[in-house]
Each structure stands twice: as C-alpha cells, then as structure tokens.
Design a protein around this motif. Structure first.
Motif, PDB file in Angstrom:
ATOM      1  N   TYR A 152       1.793   5.111   8.179  1.00  0.00           N
ATOM      2  CA  TYR A 152       2.412   5.622   6.949  1.00  0.00           C
ATOM      3  C   TYR A 152       2.437   7.144   6.981  1.00  0.00           C
ATOM      4  O   TYR A 152       1.577   7.789   7.588  1.00  0.00           O
ATOM      5  CB  TYR A 152       1.669   5.108   5.713  1.00  0.00           C
ATOM      6  CG  TYR A 152       0.246   5.608   5.577  1.00  0.00           C
ATOM      7  CD1 TYR A 152      -0.046   6.811   4.931  1.00  0.00           C
ATOM      8  CD2 TYR A 152      -0.835   4.870   6.082  1.00  0.00           C
ATOM      9  CE1 TYR A 152      -1.343   7.268   4.812  1.00  0.00           C
ATOM     10  CE2 TYR A 152      -2.138   5.328   5.967  1.00  0.00           C
ATOM     11  CZ  TYR A 152      -2.385   6.524   5.326  1.00  0.00           C
ATOM     12  OH  TYR A 152      -3.675   6.982   5.209  1.00  0.00           O
ATOM     13  N   ASP A 153       3.435   7.719   6.298  1.00  0.00           N
ATOM     14  CA  ASP A 153       3.611   9.167   6.288  1.00  0.00           C
ATOM     15  C   ASP A 153       2.882   9.841   5.134  1.00  0.00           C
ATOM     16  O   ASP A 153       2.443  10.990   5.248  1.00  0.00           O
ATOM     17  CB  ASP A 153       5.095   9.533   6.208  1.00  0.00           C
ATOM     18  CG  ASP A 153       5.866   9.106   7.443  1.00  0.00           C
ATOM     19  OD1 ASP A 153       5.271   9.111   8.532  1.00  0.00           O
ATOM     20  OD2 ASP A 153       7.052   8.765   7.313  1.00  0.00           O
ATOM     21  N   ASP A 154       2.820   9.183   3.985  1.00  0.00           N
ATOM     22  CA  ASP A 154       2.195   9.781   2.812  1.00  0.00           C
ATOM     23  C   ASP A 154       1.642   8.685   1.913  1.00  0.00           C
ATOM     24  O   ASP A 154       1.791   7.487   2.185  1.00  0.00           O
ATOM     25  CB  ASP A 154       3.187  10.667   2.051  1.00  0.00           C
ATOM     26  CG  ASP A 154       4.458   9.926   1.647  1.00  0.00           C
ATOM     27  OD1 ASP A 154       4.356   8.773   1.161  1.00  0.00           O
ATOM     28  OD2 ASP A 154       5.560  10.488   1.804  1.00  0.00           O
ATOM     29  N   ALA A 155       1.016   9.085   0.838  1.00  0.00           N
ATOM     30  CA  ALA A 155       0.339   8.132  -0.038  1.00  0.00           C
ATOM     31  C   ALA A 155       1.299   7.137  -0.663  1.00  0.00           C
ATOM     32  O   ALA A 155       0.967   5.951  -0.817  1.00  0.00           O
ATOM     33  CB  ALA A 155      -0.405   8.893  -1.131  1.00  0.00           C
ATOM     34  N   PHE A 156       2.481   7.591  -1.014  1.00  0.00           N
ATOM     35  CA  PHE A 156       3.416   6.700  -1.706  1.00  0.00           C
ATOM     36  C   PHE A 156       4.038   5.693  -0.742  1.00  0.00           C
ATOM     37  O   PHE A 156       4.266   4.538  -1.100  1.00  0.00           O
ATOM     38  CB  PHE A 156       4.472   7.532  -2.428  1.00  0.00           C
ATOM     39  CG  PHE A 156       3.866   8.492  -3.413  1.00  0.00           C
ATOM     40  CD1 PHE A 156       3.287   8.028  -4.586  1.00  0.00           C
ATOM     41  CD2 PHE A 156       3.826   9.856  -3.142  1.00  0.00           C
ATOM     42  CE1 PHE A 156       2.688   8.907  -5.489  1.00  0.00           C
ATOM     43  CE2 PHE A 156       3.238  10.738  -4.030  1.00  0.00           C
ATOM     44  CZ  PHE A 156       2.663  10.272  -5.211  1.00  0.00           C
ATOM     45  N   GLN A 157       4.281   6.118   0.493  1.00  0.00           N
ATOM     46  CA  GLN A 157       4.725   5.153   1.492  1.00  0.00           C
ATOM     47  C   GLN A 157       3.619   4.153   1.786  1.00  0.00           C
ATOM     48  O   GLN A 157       3.882   2.961   1.969  1.00  0.00           O
ATOM     49  CB  GLN A 157       5.151   5.862   2.778  1.00  0.00           C
ATOM     50  CG  GLN A 157       5.749   4.898   3.808  1.00  0.00           C
ATOM     51  CD  GLN A 157       6.086   5.576   5.122  1.00  0.00           C
ATOM     52  OE1 GLN A 157       5.313   6.381   5.628  1.00  0.00           O
ATOM     53  NE2 GLN A 157       7.246   5.248   5.669  1.00  0.00           N
ATOM     54  N   LEU A 158       2.377   4.624   1.826  1.00  0.00           N
ATOM     55  CA  LEU A 158       1.255   3.715   2.015  1.00  0.00           C
ATOM     56  C   LEU A 158       1.221   2.674   0.902  1.00  0.00           C
ATOM     57  O   LEU A 158       1.061   1.466   1.163  1.00  0.00           O
ATOM     58  CB  LEU A 158      -0.055   4.499   2.041  1.00  0.00           C
ATOM     59  CG  LEU A 158      -1.349   3.680   1.984  1.00  0.00           C
ATOM     60  CD1 LEU A 158      -1.440   2.716   3.157  1.00  0.00           C
ATOM     61  CD2 LEU A 158      -2.571   4.595   1.940  1.00  0.00           C
ATOM     62  N   ALA A 159       1.367   3.111  -0.329  1.00  0.00           N
ATOM     63  CA  ALA A 159       1.342   2.183  -1.458  1.00  0.00           C
ATOM     64  C   ALA A 159       2.446   1.130  -1.325  1.00  0.00           C
ATOM     65  O   ALA A 159       2.221  -0.056  -1.581  1.00  0.00           O
ATOM     66  CB  ALA A 159       1.480   2.953  -2.769  1.00  0.00           C
ATOM     67  N   ASP A 160       3.625   1.558  -0.907  1.00  0.00           N
ATOM     68  CA  ASP A 160       4.742   0.610  -0.729  1.00  0.00           C
ATOM     69  C   ASP A 160       4.474  -0.362   0.414  1.00  0.00           C
ATOM     70  O   ASP A 160       4.973  -1.491   0.418  1.00  0.00           O
ATOM     71  CB  ASP A 160       6.043   1.374  -0.463  1.00  0.00           C
ATOM     72  CG  ASP A 160       6.538   2.133  -1.681  1.00  0.00           C
ATOM     73  OD1 ASP A 160       6.112   1.793  -2.806  1.00  0.00           O
ATOM     74  OD2 ASP A 160       7.329   3.079  -1.511  1.00  0.00           O
ATOM     75  N   THR A 161       3.695   0.090   1.403  1.00  0.00           N
ATOM     76  CA  THR A 161       3.422  -0.711   2.591  1.00  0.00           C
ATOM     77  C   THR A 161       2.428  -1.838   2.316  1.00  0.00           C
ATOM     78  O   THR A 161       2.422  -2.856   3.011  1.00  0.00           O
ATOM     79  CB  THR A 161       2.872   0.208   3.711  1.00  0.00           C
ATOM     80  OG1 THR A 161       3.866   1.157   4.079  1.00  0.00           O
ATOM     81  CG2 THR A 161       2.469  -0.586   4.943  1.00  0.00           C
ATOM     82  N   LEU A 162       1.586  -1.670   1.311  1.00  0.00           N
ATOM     83  CA  LEU A 162       0.486  -2.608   1.075  1.00  0.00           C
ATOM     84  C   LEU A 162       0.984  -3.867   0.367  1.00  0.00           C
ATOM     85  O   LEU A 162       0.856  -4.021  -0.856  1.00  0.00           O
ATOM     86  CB  LEU A 162      -0.618  -1.923   0.272  1.00  0.00           C
ATOM     87  CG  LEU A 162      -1.388  -0.846   1.027  1.00  0.00           C
ATOM     88  CD1 LEU A 162      -2.425  -0.182   0.138  1.00  0.00           C
ATOM     89  CD2 LEU A 162      -2.040  -1.421   2.268  1.00  0.00           C
ATOM     90  N   THR A 163       1.540  -4.773   1.151  1.00  0.00           N
ATOM     91  CA  THR A 163       2.040  -6.047   0.635  1.00  0.00           C
ATOM     92  C   THR A 163       1.160  -7.221   1.052  1.00  0.00           C
ATOM     93  O   THR A 163       1.416  -8.348   0.638  1.00  0.00           O
ATOM     94  CB  THR A 163       3.478  -6.283   1.129  1.00  0.00           C
ATOM     95  OG1 THR A 163       3.489  -6.237   2.569  1.00  0.00           O
ATOM     96  CG2 THR A 163       4.418  -5.217   0.570  1.00  0.00           C
ATOM     97  N   LEU A 164       0.147  -6.966   1.884  1.00  0.00           N
ATOM     98  CA  LEU A 164      -0.805  -8.004   2.287  1.00  0.00           C
ATOM     99  C   LEU A 164      -2.139  -7.340   2.580  1.00  0.00           C
ATOM    100  O   LEU A 164      -2.197  -6.121   2.793  1.00  0.00           O
ATOM    101  CB  LEU A 164      -0.309  -8.777   3.506  1.00  0.00           C
ATOM    102  CG  LEU A 164      -0.213  -8.052   4.850  1.00  0.00           C
ATOM    103  CD1 LEU A 164      -0.346  -9.056   5.987  1.00  0.00           C
ATOM    104  CD2 LEU A 164       1.115  -7.320   4.974  1.00  0.00           C
ATOM    105  N   PRO A 165      -3.234  -8.110   2.579  1.00  0.00           N
ATOM    106  CA  PRO A 165      -4.553  -7.504   2.775  1.00  0.00           C
ATOM    107  C   PRO A 165      -4.630  -6.709   4.086  1.00  0.00           C
ATOM    108  O   PRO A 165      -4.262  -7.210   5.148  1.00  0.00           O
ATOM    109  CB  PRO A 165      -5.492  -8.717   2.806  1.00  0.00           C
ATOM    110  CG  PRO A 165      -4.776  -9.759   2.018  1.00  0.00           C
ATOM    111  CD  PRO A 165      -3.318  -9.561   2.338  1.00  0.00           C
ATOM    112  N   SER A 166      -5.134  -5.488   3.998  1.00  0.00           N
ATOM    113  CA  SER A 166      -5.178  -4.594   5.156  1.00  0.00           C
ATOM    114  C   SER A 166      -6.446  -3.741   5.100  1.00  0.00           C
ATOM    115  O   SER A 166      -7.045  -3.554   4.037  1.00  0.00           O
ATOM    116  CB  SER A 166      -3.960  -3.657   5.171  1.00  0.00           C
ATOM    117  OG  SER A 166      -2.745  -4.369   5.098  1.00  0.00           O
ATOM    118  N   LEU A 167      -6.824  -3.242   6.266  1.00  0.00           N
ATOM    119  CA  LEU A 167      -7.820  -2.179   6.347  1.00  0.00           C
ATOM    120  C   LEU A 167      -7.049  -0.868   6.320  1.00  0.00           C
ATOM    121  O   LEU A 167      -6.168  -0.642   7.169  1.00  0.00           O
ATOM    122  CB  LEU A 167      -8.631  -2.297   7.639  1.00  0.00           C
ATOM    123  CG  LEU A 167      -9.705  -1.230   7.870  1.00  0.00           C
ATOM    124  CD1 LEU A 167     -10.828  -1.362   6.842  1.00  0.00           C
ATOM    125  CD2 LEU A 167     -10.265  -1.318   9.290  1.00  0.00           C
TER     126      LEU A 167
END
Length: 376
Positions: free
Chosen positions: A119-134
């Motif tokens: 991920y590039d930034d916090a908001f892209q990270l938030a959009d990426t979190l669609t399933l359980p992840s570390l």
C-alpha cells in the motif's frame, strides 16, 4: 543468488571501512557513554535469565503495560520473522506492507508463502483491508520518514476492525523524530503489536536487541513467546534494553535532538547546492533525495565512485525507488567530505563546512563520529 544477497541494507558491507556513512540511520553521535558502558560491562560468563523477567518488568513499567505483554527479541528483523510466523500459524494468509518500506516485512511473508499486498498510504491501506491480514505500519516510515496523522490512524483503525486484521506498528525510529510527535492514539496502540528497536537511537546497531509489546487482549502473545529460541537476547542485548529505560540516558538522547535538527538543516542546504533534489515530508533523521541530473537513471557509477572514496549513500532501488538515495543526518565534517567528493564527479564547488559543535553525548569514547562508518 543466495539468501545472504537477497536483501539490501545500509551500513556495513563487504568492502573496506566507510569513513562517512550516510546509508545507516543510526544516531550520528554514537551511543551515550553510559549506554555503551552498560553494554561493555554485560556479564558474558553466564547465561542471562531465559525468561528475562526483570527486564520485562522494567520495560513494562516504562511503557505502562503488564510484563507478560513485553517479548524480547534479538533484533527487529528477528521479531518481524517471529511475529509473521505466529500470524501464519494462527490462520493469517495475507500480509500488508508499506511501499516503499523496509524489505524485511515482505521477505518474512514470502518465506512462509503468504500473500503480500503493498500500500502507498493509510487510505489505500484502509481500502485494501477486505479480509483478515497482518498489517505493518512503520512510523516514521523507512525510507521516507513520513508519519501518520490522526485522520490516517482513524481510517486504518476502522478498516482493521471491519476486516478482523491485526496491526503491527514498527517504531524503530520514533526516538529519532526531529519534528512533531507520534499521533498513534492510545486506544489503537492498545490493540496493536508494537516493535521497539533502541539500537538505532543509541548508535549501537551492532548490538542486536529489540522487543515487542503485545496487544492488550493478548492475541498471539503466548504463541510469539513460544516461537522464540532459548536466550533470544545476549547479555549485551539485555544490557542495551535495560539502558533504554534509564532516565539519565534517555535525557542525553533527548538533549541531542536539537543538534541533529541543526545538522539536518545545514545538510539539506548543502546537498541541494550539490545538485541533489531533496524530497520533503519526513519527520525523522533521514530522507530521500534524487541524484544530481547527470546521474539520473544510472546511479551505480556515482555510488560506486563515492564508495571508493569512503562515502556511502543508501541506494533506494531495493525500496522500489530507482534513482533515489536515502541519506541520514551526519556531522558537518561528513557533509563537507561528500561535497568535496561530489565536486570530483559533478563539477559542483565544495561548500565550506560549518564549525563542528559538541553534541549532548561525550564523543571522546571509542564510538565517536569518526567510527560511525563501522556500524550497520
């Protein structure tokens, strides 16, 4: 290619000693004398307590958490590997890593066959979190020096809760912030794993010692503890972590930061005059810069030439940033040497170095600034 060649790091390499090392983010003044003395006085004749009970109690008291939440590690990289393995054994199949970011996050995941999502930034990270992840967040980020603000942490926390993901905050460079402070809310910190690596701020990167702080709900703590090898910390590493909580030593570290801010400003101006295109936005003791125009796209001749002259810059290609270098704050003497060397390669006129000033640390001990090129 062997695994020993697979990752690129700043600091020590296989070549001759480096006199001026801009590639490592360790404190340029070296260690506070009392911290170095504690490491040198460590009891090497006996095993340390394998449970590190006294150390964990001391660190827990320092952070205001229960000792059972503090897990010593033999270094940041070992902690990253162990925590990633614990996540996999707990059913996690995906790891989210910052890009650009420290390569060991992805390397640990790839070694276990886990899916890696950048991920590039916090908001892209938030959009990426669609399933359980570390989820790894380095704050301040290595190599950019960027730090999340409150709105970014809030967005990430919401996505973590909705996806059932687990956050890990790598705070390896938090003690070397030169502006602002960490915006991580306590409520989010309580639910996260945190990684602390004091050897950077102490300028003792050759002493391997770090620790993890587990989340308040205890998730994975027992498993991460079970995965540790016996005596995960050497006596020297234990002494380093004990020194980390000593008020007088921490006071010396804090007192050194104004000088680093002054050196940062001078170095920024001088490197711009050398033709480097500085990339702003960071809060730490390092930043990214584009090489002068003659070397755009072909950094190797310049970096190899500087290395032959005893000066090392951190090629950011391994971060996915070809043509950029990461540079750390160094002494005026080191910056003057870089300016003189750049004049050889790029025709820029060397700038006179400002007079040296003594920092908060007593640099007359063996690990003064003339020796920092020996450190990784």
């Amino acid at each position: 290619m062997t695994r020993f060649q697979s990752l690129t790091h700043g600091g020590t390499d296989a070549g001759p000693p480096v006199r001026h090392d801009f590639s490592t983010n360790a404190h340029p003044l070296g260690p506070p004398p009392a911290a170095l003395d504690a490491v040198l006085r460590a009891d090497r004749l006996r095993y340390p307590d394998p449970t590190y009970a006294t150390l964990r109690a001391r660190l827990g008291n320092w952070h205001g958490v229960e000792p059972d939440r503090v897990l010593p590690a033999s270094g940041g990289s070992e902690a990253i590997r162990r925590l990633t393995l614990a996540a996999m054994l707990s059913g996690v199949t995906r790891v989210c890593v910052p890009q650009p970011g420290f390569g060991d996050y992805a390397a640990a995941a790839h070694a276990l066959g886990l899916q890696v999502t950048a991920y590039d930034d916090a908001f892209q990270l938030a959009d990426t979190l669609t399933l359980p992840s570390l989820v790894w967040v380095c704050d301040p980020n290595n190599p950019t020096g960027a730090s999340f603000g409150l709105d970014e942490w809030t967005a990430v926390a919401l996505a973590l809760g909705q996806s059932g993901s687990q956050l890990v905050v790598d705070q390896a460079y938090d003690a070397l912030r030169l502006s602002g402070s960490c915006s991580l809310p306590q409520a989010i910190a309580d639910g996260a794993w945190r990684l602390v690596c004091p050897n950077k701020a102490f300028g003792l990167t050759g002493v391997r010692g770090a620790y993890l702080i587990g989340p308040r709900d205890g998730l994975w703590i027992a498993r991460v503890a079970e995965l540790a090898p016996s005596w995960v910390l050497s006596s020297e590493g234990q002494a380093l972590l004990e020194a980390w909580t000593t008020p007088s030593i921490r006071g010396e570290l804090e007192a050194s930061l104004p000088l680093l801010r002054e050196w940062h400003a001078m170095q920024w101006t001088q490197m711009a005059a050398m033709g480097f295109d500085q990339i702003d936005g960071g809060v730490a003791n390092y930043w990214l810069a584009a090489l002068p125009s003659p070397w755009h796209g072909v950094p190797e001749p310049l970096l190899e030439g500087l290395r032959a002259m005893g000066i090392k810059l951190r090629d950011a290609t391994s971060f996915g940033l070809p043509g950029l270098v990461r540079v750390s704050v160094q002494s005026p003497e080191a910056v003057g040497a870089l300016a003189a060397a750049m004049a050889t390669f790029g025709g820029h006129t060397p700038l006179p170095s400002p007079p040296s000033r003594h920092g908060a640390f007593d640099t007359t001990h063996p690990f003064d600034t003339t020796m920092m090129g020996e450190m990784s």
